[in-house]
Design a protein around this motif. Structure first.
Motif, PDB file in Angstrom:
ATOM      1  N   UNK A  52      -6.713 -10.317   0.903  1.00  0.00           N
ATOM      2  CA  UNK A  52      -8.004 -10.921   0.547  1.00  0.00           C
ATOM      3  C   UNK A  52      -8.605 -10.288  -0.706  1.00  0.00           C
ATOM      4  N   UNK A  53      -7.768  -9.534  -1.450  1.00  0.00           N
ATOM      5  CA  UNK A  53      -8.199  -9.030  -2.749  1.00  0.00           C
ATOM      6  C   UNK A  53      -8.974  -7.731  -2.733  1.00  0.00           C
ATOM      7  N   UNK A  54      -9.012  -7.035  -1.600  1.00  0.00           N
ATOM      8  CA  UNK A  54      -9.761  -5.786  -1.502  1.00  0.00           C
ATOM      9  C   UNK A  54      -8.847  -4.586  -1.763  1.00  0.00           C
ATOM     10  N   UNK A  55      -9.403  -3.559  -2.389  1.00  0.00           N
ATOM     11  CA  UNK A  55      -8.654  -2.316  -2.599  1.00  0.00           C
ATOM     12  C   UNK A  55      -8.509  -1.605  -1.251  1.00  0.00           C
ATOM     13  N   UNK A  56      -7.351  -0.999  -1.039  1.00  0.00           N
ATOM     14  CA  UNK A  56      -7.098  -0.309   0.229  1.00  0.00           C
ATOM     15  C   UNK A  56      -6.423   1.030  -0.041  1.00  0.00           C
ATOM     16  N   UNK A  57      -6.829   2.028   0.773  1.00  0.00           N
ATOM     17  CA  UNK A  57      -6.195   3.343   0.721  1.00  0.00           C
ATOM     18  C   UNK A  57      -6.101   3.861   2.146  1.00  0.00           C
ATOM     19  N   UNK A  58      -4.888   4.171   2.590  1.00  0.00           N
ATOM     20  CA  UNK A  58      -4.678   4.638   3.956  1.00  0.00           C
ATOM     21  C   UNK A  58      -5.483   5.891   4.262  1.00  0.00           C
ATOM     22  N   UNK A  59      -5.712   6.722   3.257  1.00  0.00           N
ATOM     23  CA  UNK A  59      -6.464   7.959   3.459  1.00  0.00           C
ATOM     24  C   UNK A  59      -7.876   7.697   3.988  1.00  0.00           C
ATOM     25  N   UNK A  60      -8.400   6.506   3.735  1.00  0.00           N
ATOM     26  CA  UNK A  60      -9.755   6.181   4.195  1.00  0.00           C
ATOM     27  C   UNK A  60      -9.837   6.083   5.715  1.00  0.00           C
ATOM     28  N   UNK A  61      -8.678   5.991   6.388  1.00  0.00           N
ATOM     29  CA  UNK A  61      -8.650   5.871   7.842  1.00  0.00           C
ATOM     30  C   UNK A  61      -8.422   7.210   8.544  1.00  0.00           C
ATOM     31  N   UNK A  62      -8.392   8.299   7.786  1.00  0.00           N
ATOM     32  CA  UNK A  62      -8.195   9.618   8.387  1.00  0.00           C
ATOM     33  C   UNK A  62      -9.285   9.865   9.439  1.00  0.00           C
ATOM     34  N   UNK A  63      -8.890  10.395  10.568  1.00  0.00           N
ATOM     35  CA  UNK A  63      -9.819  10.592  11.677  1.00  0.00           C
ATOM     36  C   UNK A  63      -9.699   9.515  12.742  1.00  0.00           C
ATOM     37  N   UNK A  64      -8.886   8.484  12.459  1.00  0.00           N
ATOM     38  CA  UNK A  64      -8.661   7.409  13.425  1.00  0.00           C
ATOM     39  C   UNK A  64      -7.166   7.300  13.732  1.00  0.00           C
ATOM     40  N   UNK A  65      -6.809   6.901  14.953  1.00  0.00           N
ATOM     41  CA  UNK A  65      -5.405   6.593  15.219  1.00  0.00           C
ATOM     42  C   UNK A  65      -5.025   5.311  14.480  1.00  0.00           C
ATOM     43  N   UNK A  66      -3.842   5.296  13.854  1.00  0.00           N
ATOM     44  CA  UNK A  66      -3.462   4.178  12.985  1.00  0.00           C
ATOM     45  C   UNK A  66      -2.064   3.695  13.331  1.00  0.00           C
ATOM     46  N   UNK A  67      -1.908   2.394  13.339  1.00  0.00           N
ATOM     47  CA  UNK A  67      -0.589   1.771  13.418  1.00  0.00           C
ATOM     48  C   UNK A  67      -0.373   1.004  12.122  1.00  0.00           C
ATOM     49  N   UNK A  68       0.700   1.346  11.389  1.00  0.00           N
ATOM     50  CA  UNK A  68       1.079   0.622  10.177  1.00  0.00           C
ATOM     51  C   UNK A  68       2.262  -0.271  10.531  1.00  0.00           C
ATOM     52  N   UNK A  69       2.106  -1.559  10.281  1.00  0.00           N
ATOM     53  CA  UNK A  69       3.078  -2.555  10.708  1.00  0.00           C
ATOM     54  C   UNK A  69       3.639  -3.313   9.504  1.00  0.00           C
ATOM     55  N   UNK A  70       4.948  -3.151   9.254  1.00  0.00           N
ATOM     56  CA  UNK A  70       5.627  -3.900   8.191  1.00  0.00           C
ATOM     57  C   UNK A  70       6.106  -5.228   8.779  1.00  0.00           C
ATOM     58  N   UNK A  71       5.724  -6.327   8.158  1.00  0.00           N
ATOM     59  CA  UNK A  71       5.965  -7.632   8.759  1.00  0.00           C
ATOM     60  C   UNK A  71       6.011  -8.708   7.670  1.00  0.00           C
ATOM     61  N   UNK A  72       6.229  -9.940   8.104  1.00  0.00           N
ATOM     62  CA  UNK A  72       6.157 -11.112   7.239  1.00  0.00           C
ATOM     63  C   UNK A  72       6.224 -12.359   8.104  1.00  0.00           C
ATOM     64  N   UNK A  73       5.566 -13.437   7.710  1.00  0.00           N
ATOM     65  CA  UNK A  73       5.517 -14.641   8.543  1.00  0.00           C
ATOM     66  C   UNK A  73       6.853 -15.350   8.703  1.00  0.00           C
ATOM     67  N   UNK A  74       7.828 -15.094   7.828  1.00  0.00           N
ATOM     68  CA  UNK A  74       9.141 -15.723   7.983  1.00  0.00           C
ATOM     69  C   UNK A  74      10.010 -14.992   9.004  1.00  0.00           C
ATOM     70  N   UNK A  75       9.535 -13.870   9.502  1.00  0.00           N
ATOM     71  CA  UNK A  75      10.250 -13.056  10.484  1.00  0.00           C
ATOM     72  C   UNK A  75       9.803 -13.460  11.884  1.00  0.00           C
TER      73      UNK A  75
END
Length: 204
Positions: A52-75
């Motif tokens: 949606x055009x927003x800047x993102x940095x994973x470091x901003x989520x420090x202090x929270x449990x995080x799940x990073x999911x690699x995916x794609x709609x053709x999968x």
């Protein structure tokens, strides 16, 4: 002789075709597990732009449990896994669970449509160059990384998550943040956090 020559040509063609296939179309081999990121270590940062055009940095989520999911709609397994991720994010909202998607191999437009269809609220970072995929050593889609509140990798899931697999790996990351020294060394906190594990389910 003609039949033998034809067989040799066909074999060479098949080998070249197999080598040209993108990794997403192959099943993970047992050797892939040896190239996964080291558990108990800080994860590489993820910085980029969301769909949606927003800047993102994973470091901003420090202090929270995080799940990073690699995916794609053709999968197909990614599509089947999506409702589970959405439901788990809602179920664990009180514990501040954060989910981050990384778009792998697919174009942004169909991914946006799929996200809208399922009402997903978590950010998906576009990775057109494959730089994030490469640094995370992704073997196949979907692939998920469970990261604790200190930014330490605790578990990796190669393949589609089941409910039980999610809960087992989420338990590794939901605890309170540790002292910074213990976090950097990957040492277990005094509360006795379970040892990390890699979940690699069998291919269907």
């Amino acid at each position: 002789m003609i039949g033998l020559a034809a067989a040799v040509v066909a074999t060479v063609a098949l080998v070249q075709l197999a080598r040209s296939l993108p990794p997403a179309s192959r099943s993970p081999e047992p050797s892939d597990a040896g190239s996964l990121l080291a558990r108990g270590e800080p994860v590489p940062d993820i910085a980029g732009t969301t769909l949606d055009g927003q800047a993102f940095d994973l470091a901003s989520l420090r202090g929270r449990p995080v799940m990073v999911n690699f995916w794609g709609p053709s999968c197909v397994p990614c599509r089947d896994e999506f409702p589970l991720v959405r439901d788990k994010l809602e179920a664990h909202a009180s514990e501040e669970l954060a989910v981050v998607g990384v778009l792998m191999y697919d174009a942004p437009a169909p991914a946006r449509d799929f996200i809208a269809q399922y009402g997903a609220t978590w950010p998906t970072v576009d990775d057109p160059s494959g730089a994030i995929r490469n640094v995370y050593r992704v073997a196949a889609r979907p692939q998920s990384y469970f990261i604790d509140r200190d930014g330490i990798l605790r578990s990796i899931q190669v393949g589609q998550l089941t409910d039980a697999e999610f809960e087992r790996q989420y338990a590794l990351i939901v605890g309170a943040a540790t002292e910074s020294g213990a976090a950097q060394s990957g040492a277990a906190p005094s509360g006795g956090r379970p040892k990390p594990s890699i979940e690699i389910p069998p291919q269907p």
